[in-house]
Design a protein around this motif. Structure first.
Motif, PDB file in Angstrom:
ATOM      1  N   VAL A  51     -10.707  10.975  -8.549  1.00  0.00           N
ATOM      2  CA  VAL A  51     -10.246  10.011  -9.555  1.00  0.00           C
ATOM      3  C   VAL A  51      -9.959   8.687  -8.855  1.00  0.00           C
ATOM      4  O   VAL A  51      -9.596   8.668  -7.676  1.00  0.00           O
ATOM      5  CB  VAL A  51      -8.988  10.500 -10.302  1.00  0.00           C
ATOM      6  N   VAL A  52     -10.119   7.606  -9.580  1.00  0.00           N
ATOM      7  CA  VAL A  52      -9.821   6.265  -9.071  1.00  0.00           C
ATOM      8  C   VAL A  52      -8.756   5.647  -9.973  1.00  0.00           C
ATOM      9  O   VAL A  52      -8.957   5.556 -11.186  1.00  0.00           O
ATOM     10  CB  VAL A  52     -11.074   5.371  -9.014  1.00  0.00           C
ATOM     11  N   MET A 101      -6.925   2.997  -5.770  1.00  0.00           N
ATOM     12  CA  MET A 101      -6.618   4.231  -5.064  1.00  0.00           C
ATOM     13  C   MET A 101      -7.684   5.279  -5.351  1.00  0.00           C
ATOM     14  O   MET A 101      -7.847   5.742  -6.489  1.00  0.00           O
ATOM     15  CB  MET A 101      -5.250   4.762  -5.495  1.00  0.00           C
ATOM     16  N   HIS A 102      -8.462   5.660  -4.329  1.00  0.00           N
ATOM     17  CA  HIS A 102      -9.492   6.701  -4.441  1.00  0.00           C
ATOM     18  C   HIS A 102      -8.854   8.027  -4.038  1.00  0.00           C
ATOM     19  O   HIS A 102      -8.527   8.239  -2.859  1.00  0.00           O
ATOM     20  CB  HIS A 102     -10.687   6.380  -3.547  1.00  0.00           C
ATOM     21  N   MET A 108      -7.495   7.342  -0.428  1.00  0.00           N
ATOM     22  CA  MET A 108      -8.019   6.233   0.364  1.00  0.00           C
ATOM     23  C   MET A 108      -7.780   4.946  -0.422  1.00  0.00           C
ATOM     24  O   MET A 108      -8.457   4.690  -1.429  1.00  0.00           O
ATOM     25  CB  MET A 108      -9.512   6.425   0.650  1.00  0.00           C
ATOM     26  N   PRO A 109      -6.825   4.122   0.013  1.00  0.00           N
ATOM     27  CA  PRO A 109      -6.561   2.872  -0.703  1.00  0.00           C
ATOM     28  C   PRO A 109      -7.601   1.808  -0.396  1.00  0.00           C
ATOM     29  O   PRO A 109      -8.059   1.670   0.739  1.00  0.00           O
ATOM     30  CB  PRO A 109      -5.178   2.461  -0.193  1.00  0.00           C
ATOM     31  N   GLU A 110      -7.959   1.063  -1.414  1.00  0.00           N
ATOM     32  CA  GLU A 110      -8.897  -0.054  -1.261  1.00  0.00           C
ATOM     33  C   GLU A 110      -8.206  -1.325  -1.751  1.00  0.00           C
ATOM     34  O   GLU A 110      -7.868  -1.442  -2.923  1.00  0.00           O
ATOM     35  CB  GLU A 110     -10.166   0.205  -2.082  1.00  0.00           C
ATOM     36  N   THR A 146       0.831  -1.201   0.000  1.00  0.00           N
ATOM     37  CA  THR A 146       0.000   0.000   0.000  1.00  0.00           C
ATOM     38  C   THR A 146       0.864   1.249   0.000  1.00  0.00           C
ATOM     39  O   THR A 146       0.592   2.218  -0.722  1.00  0.00           O
ATOM     40  CB  THR A 146      -0.935   0.002   1.224  1.00  0.00           C
ATOM     41  N   ASP A 147       1.921   1.247   0.801  1.00  0.00           N
ATOM     42  CA  ASP A 147       2.841   2.387   0.814  1.00  0.00           C
ATOM     43  C   ASP A 147       3.450   2.600  -0.569  1.00  0.00           C
ATOM     44  O   ASP A 147       3.597   3.737  -1.039  1.00  0.00           O
ATOM     45  CB  ASP A 147       3.958   2.150   1.831  1.00  0.00           C
TER      46      ASP A 147
END
Length: 375
Positions: free
Chosen positions: A130-131, A113-114, A102-104, A77-78
């Protein structure tokens, strides 16, 4: 804001007066549009449809550009956040831009990534979301691939003259190699690693990733333990450009005697010597007088001598009496008989006990074990 005599070429509405560009600055073609028409096709953020991140499944390095980089991320995630932040581009007309992400976690290799951006454009506060899907592609970096394939460019052989290296010297040599590799890794050198370490009946063999590391290791071992080293090249292959590739063997030869050893030189009759330094020619302390000893040019780096033991072999015994400036009486640690022996000047005449070494050369008072070495 006052109205100008200009009208929007797209909708015909009057366009608010805008400051002229500074001299030398390009003229914005969208400057003639009204805000409504301008914002119809305006994108605050330019984002890729998808990002693929190549990571090494062994060490976690990330492939960027044409090389692998150690990023030190705690998890993928990082890495995804960092890669997305570098891939996004904010419009040049936007000011006071702020963003949050906000990662999903979709699955083990996909992170959605939102991203939400806010910025000031033409005096209006804009918000855009953006996503960006991030695909984690697990591979093997060049370094880990070489390690797995037992790749090496240099060999460091650690031997000793007329003896076998001690366990302390072998452990110290290996530690030196790993310290040098760690130092080079800290500078960003991903080609630095120890391929293999193996002990033999004669000493230690270490296979290292580059010739540069091999030379550094050999030099530092000699600095730590004395002795010397030589090198020999062997042609192994040619690279893709036709250049010859050599593998270098660095042969480290440790000194005949080691620091802390007690020897009896054959070239004189002045008694045993406690070896203090083996860097260059041998230096030590006479156990009969406490005077300094240094091997002469005629005998080379070290004299021919009998090995009597080490300072660790000393035994504590009772100091019976100080007879004069050159003699003391101590108890023999084996027979407990009082014996008169030489008094070195480093001995404390007020001590109750003293360390002694009993050998085929006789009984001699030793310096205290914690006495600093004369380097």
């Amino acid at each position: 804001m006052t109205e100008s005599r200009e009208f929007c070429p797209r909708c015909g509405d009057a366009v608010a007066a805008r400051p002229e560009p500074r001299p030398g600055e390009p003229r914005d073609p969208d400057r003639v549009l009204c805000n409504d028409c301008y914002f119809e096709e305006f994108d605050l953020v330019d984002a890729p449809d998808r990002i693929e991140v190549r990571t090494c499944s062994q060490c976690g390095a990330v492939h960027r550009g044409n090389r692998w980089v150690d990023v030190g991320a705690q998890d993928y995630t990082d890495i995804a956040i960092e890669e997305v932040s570098e891939a996004l581009a904010v419009h040049v007309d936007a000011h006071d831009v702020d963003w949050q992400v906000m990662p999903e976690q979709v699955d083990q290799t996909t992170i959605r990534m939102h991203c939400q951006f806010t910025g000031l454009v033409r005096g209006s506060q804009l918000v855009e979301e953006v996503v960006v899907p991030v695909k984690i592609a697990k591979q093997t970096c060049n370094r880990c691939g070489r390690i797995a394939g037992d790749y090496y460019s240099s060999i460091v052989q650690v031997r000793a003259t007329e003896r076998t290296p001690t366990a302390e010297e072998i452990e110290g040599a290996e530690e030196i190699a790993r310290e040098i590799v760690a130092e080079m890794e800290e500078t960003g050198d991903r080609n630095a690693f120890v391929t293999e370490v193996g002990e033999t009946d004669e000493g230690l063999n270490m296979k290292l990733s580059t010739n540069k590391i091999g030379k550094k290791v050999a030099q530092r071992i000699v600095q730590a333990y004395g002795g010397s080293f030589s090198s020999a090249e062997t042609l192994v292959t040619e690279d893709e450009d036709g250049n010859e590739v050599y593998r270098v063997t660095f042969a480290v030869r440790l000194p005949r005697y080691r620091q802390g050893e007690i020897i009896d030189p054959e070239d004189d009759d002045d008694g045993p010597v406690l070896v203090r330094s083996v860097r260059g020619n041998l230096k030590g302390t006479r156990l009969t007088t406490g005077e300094d000893y240094e091997a002469s040019h005629e005998v080379g780096d070290a004299p021919d001598a009998d090995r009597l033991g080490t300072i660790e072999d000393g035994e504590e015994t009772t100091l019976v009496a100080v007879e004069d400036e050159r003699a003391v009486q101590v108890l023999d640690p084996e027979t407990f008989e009082a014996k008169t022996i030489a008094r070195p000047d480093y001995m404390d005449p007020d001590a109750d006990t003293v360390p002694v070494l009993k050998s085929r050369a006789g009984l001699h008072v030793l310096p205290e074990a914690d006495e600093p070495d004369d380097e």
